[in-house]
Design an enzyme around this catalytic site. Structure first.
Site, PDB file in Angstrom:
ATOM      1  N   HIS A 129       1.067  -1.250  -0.103  1.00  0.00           N
ATOM      2  CA  HIS A 129      -0.013  -0.048   0.057  1.00  0.00           C
ATOM      3  C   HIS A 129       1.074   1.266  -0.002  1.00  0.00           C
ATOM      4  O   HIS A 129       1.521   1.622   0.947  1.00  0.00           O
ATOM      5  CB  HIS A 129      -0.803  -0.018   1.105  1.00  0.00           C
ATOM      6  CG  HIS A 129      -2.064   0.947   1.302  1.00  0.00           C
ATOM      7  ND1 HIS A 129      -2.143   2.083   0.479  1.00  0.00           N
ATOM      8  CD2 HIS A 129      -3.254   1.073   1.941  1.00  0.00           C
ATOM      9  CE1 HIS A 129      -3.189   2.669   0.546  1.00  0.00           C
ATOM     10  NE2 HIS A 129      -3.925   2.293   1.553  1.00  0.00           N
ATOM     11  N   HIS A 142      -2.764   6.817  -0.901  1.00  0.00           N
ATOM     12  CA  HIS A 142      -3.727   7.507  -0.159  1.00  0.00           C
ATOM     13  C   HIS A 142      -3.305   8.137   1.139  1.00  0.00           C
ATOM     14  O   HIS A 142      -3.797   8.136   2.307  1.00  0.00           O
ATOM     15  CB  HIS A 142      -4.682   6.439   0.757  1.00  0.00           C
ATOM     16  CG  HIS A 142      -5.425   5.772  -0.547  1.00  0.00           C
ATOM     17  ND1 HIS A 142      -6.377   4.620  -0.499  1.00  0.00           N
ATOM     18  CD2 HIS A 142      -5.700   6.208  -1.944  1.00  0.00           C
ATOM     19  CE1 HIS A 142      -6.768   4.249  -1.719  1.00  0.00           C
ATOM     20  NE2 HIS A 142      -6.540   5.319  -2.422  1.00  0.00           N
ATOM     21  N   TYR A 162      -0.580   7.489   2.979  1.00  0.00           N
ATOM     22  CA  TYR A 162      -0.127   6.598   4.064  1.00  0.00           C
ATOM     23  C   TYR A 162       1.483   6.856   4.208  1.00  0.00           C
ATOM     24  O   TYR A 162       1.710   7.245   3.100  1.00  0.00           O
ATOM     25  CB  TYR A 162      -0.695   5.257   4.305  1.00  0.00           C
ATOM     26  CG  TYR A 162      -2.047   5.161   4.571  1.00  0.00           C
ATOM     27  CD1 TYR A 162      -2.537   5.785   5.679  1.00  0.00           C
ATOM     28  CD2 TYR A 162      -3.119   4.981   3.526  1.00  0.00           C
ATOM     29  CE1 TYR A 162      -3.875   5.604   6.336  1.00  0.00           C
ATOM     30  CE2 TYR A 162      -4.537   5.018   3.894  1.00  0.00           C
ATOM     31  CZ  TYR A 162      -4.933   5.648   5.271  1.00  0.00           C
ATOM     32  OH  TYR A 162      -6.077   5.648   5.534  1.00  0.00           O
TER      33      TYR A 162
HETATM   34  C1  PHB Z   1      -9.929   4.675   5.783  1.00  0.00           C
HETATM   35  O1  PHB Z   1      -9.966   3.946   6.385  1.00  0.00           O
HETATM   36  O2  PHB Z   1     -10.394   5.738   5.618  1.00  0.00           O
HETATM   37  C2  PHB Z   1      -8.672   4.260   4.314  1.00  0.00           C
HETATM   38  C3  PHB Z   1      -7.990   3.201   4.386  1.00  0.00           C
HETATM   39  C4  PHB Z   1      -7.265   3.048   3.637  1.00  0.00           C
HETATM   40  C5  PHB Z   1      -7.117   3.458   2.480  1.00  0.00           C
HETATM   41  C6  PHB Z   1      -7.918   4.384   2.239  1.00  0.00           C
HETATM   42  C7  PHB Z   1      -8.988   4.795   3.302  1.00  0.00           C
HETATM   43  O3  PHB Z   1      -6.369   3.180   1.376  1.00  0.00           O
END
Ligand code: PHB
Length: 368
Positions: free
Chosen positions: A184, A187, A189
């Site tokens: 991942h 987003h 992170y």
């Molecule tokens: C979320 O929990 O809002 C979330 C988690 C992982 C993602 C995107 C959103 O990739």
């Protein structure tokens, strides 16, 4: 989404070492139903994934590679032997049901909260807050949204240790029998935090130039390839364009294309592109799609606000090879059957997306 059939979605696709019987990917979604306090995958989660074994590929919910990688209530981990064993039982049952499953390896970085870390701060490339919120356990035990604090900037030694956490998690995923892993890197992170100059103002080898900002991502890729036992088992999810968790890369197109070339050079199994649409952003341009395809000739999985018409257009244009759906898989355990036959779809119930029990999780009806 209206139900129509889309023949292109039902062709087979080779993704690295795995052949998918259709091009419908179940997108990773945070579900927050692991068992506390050890973040263990459990039977409820198994039921959820087994019900959806008709997907060409299931990508699991984000699964933290270390305790420090956790940022939301009751998300599962893949760093302990007990978690690895518990994932192994889920993988076995998904395989017995005819499915294929990738573990999504996740580190949230600064999108976290001290309550998950015995009062210690979340970590990030630089001490800059996301400005966003995450979910902790509220007074009634239900998820409660709270702001993420200013994080601790990782030292070079801590960065090296974090890369090792990814390697170990990839080894665990292999031991659990996962078909593939997905890193991942999207987003907002941790990996995305390194990529963007708005969240990474480091002055060492991990910051400053675009190449330096890509360094952590590529070290993680190489460690995961090593840990999982080959690039043909490793995919990666990126969202270089758009704003997520307070990360917006002003040069997102260039970052995405540079990364895609690096992933192509490493022969990764797939590139999973999360498009800005899923959080209301503007659609990607066809020019960007064309450039991405040129930079990455391997399988591209596209995600973000797709319906059947958009899926057919993007597959038909040769810009992607598979389409990931998120919300539609939540509400339709047999989404593959419904899309193949043009049957109506169940509507997802937003109120039950995160946390809780079987409600809005394993109790959506199938056609039969
Ligand atoms: C979320 O929990 O809002 C979330 C988690 C992982 C993602 C995107 C959103 O990739």
């Amino acid at each position: 989404m209206t139900a129509t059939t889309a023949p292109a979605l039902f062709e087979t696709l080779r993704v690295g070492r795995t052949v998918l019987p259709n091009r419908l990917v179940m997108a990773p979604l945070t579900r927050m139903r692991a068992t506390p306090p050890d973040d263990l995958p459990n039977d409820l989660m198994r039921d959820y994934y087994v019900q959806r074994a008709g997907a060409g590929l299931i990508v699991t919910e984000g699964t933290q590679v270390s305790p420090r990688g956790k940022g939301y209530l009751d998300t599962p981990g893949i760093h302990s032997p007990a978690q690895t064993d518990a994932w192994g039982r889920i993988v076995d049952d998904v395989h017995a049901a005819g499915g294929r499953i990738a573990a999504q390896l996740w580190h949230v970085g600064r999108v976290s909260h001290a309550s998950f870390h015995d009062g210690a701060l979340p970590v990030a490339p630089s001490a800059i807050a996301s400005g966003g919120r995450t979910s902790v356990k509220g007074p009634d035990g239900c998820p409660e949204r709270v702001p993420s604090p200013v994080p601790h900037a990782l030292t070079p030694e801590e960065i090296a240790a974090t890369v090792e956490d990814y390697r170990a998690a990839a080894r665990n995923a292999r031991a659990a029998g996962f078909d593939l892993v997905e890193i991942h890197a999207a987003h907002g992170y941790l990996i995305h935090q390194f990529l963007s100059p708005t969240s990474n103002v480091r002055e060492d080898a991990y910051g400053g130039t675009p190449e330096n900002r890509r360094r952590f991502a590529l070290e993680v890729v190489d460690a995961v390839v090593d840990g999982f036992g080959g690039a043909d088992g490793v995919g990666i999810r990126i969202s270089p364009i758009g704003s997520f968790n307070g990360v917006e890369d002003p040069d997102g197109q260039a970052t995405g294309l540079a990364l895609a070339s690096e992933f192509a050079a490493r022969d990764l199994a797939f590139l999973h592109l999360s498009e800005p649409d899923w959080v209301g952003g503007e659609s990607l341009s066809d020019d960007f799609r064309t450039a991405l395809r040129a930079a990455y000739p391997g399988p591209i999985v596209a995600a973000g606000g797709y319906d059947v018409a958009k899926a057919e257009r993007v597959l038909g244009g040769g810009w992607a090879d598979a389409i990931a759906f998120g919300r539609w898989w939540i509400a339709n355990p047999d989404l593959d059957v419904r899309l193949r036959t043009g049957a109506p779809l169940n509507e997802p119930d937003k109120a039950t997306f995160y946390g809780g029990g079987a409600d809005g999780y394993t109790d959506y009806p199938t056609l039969r």
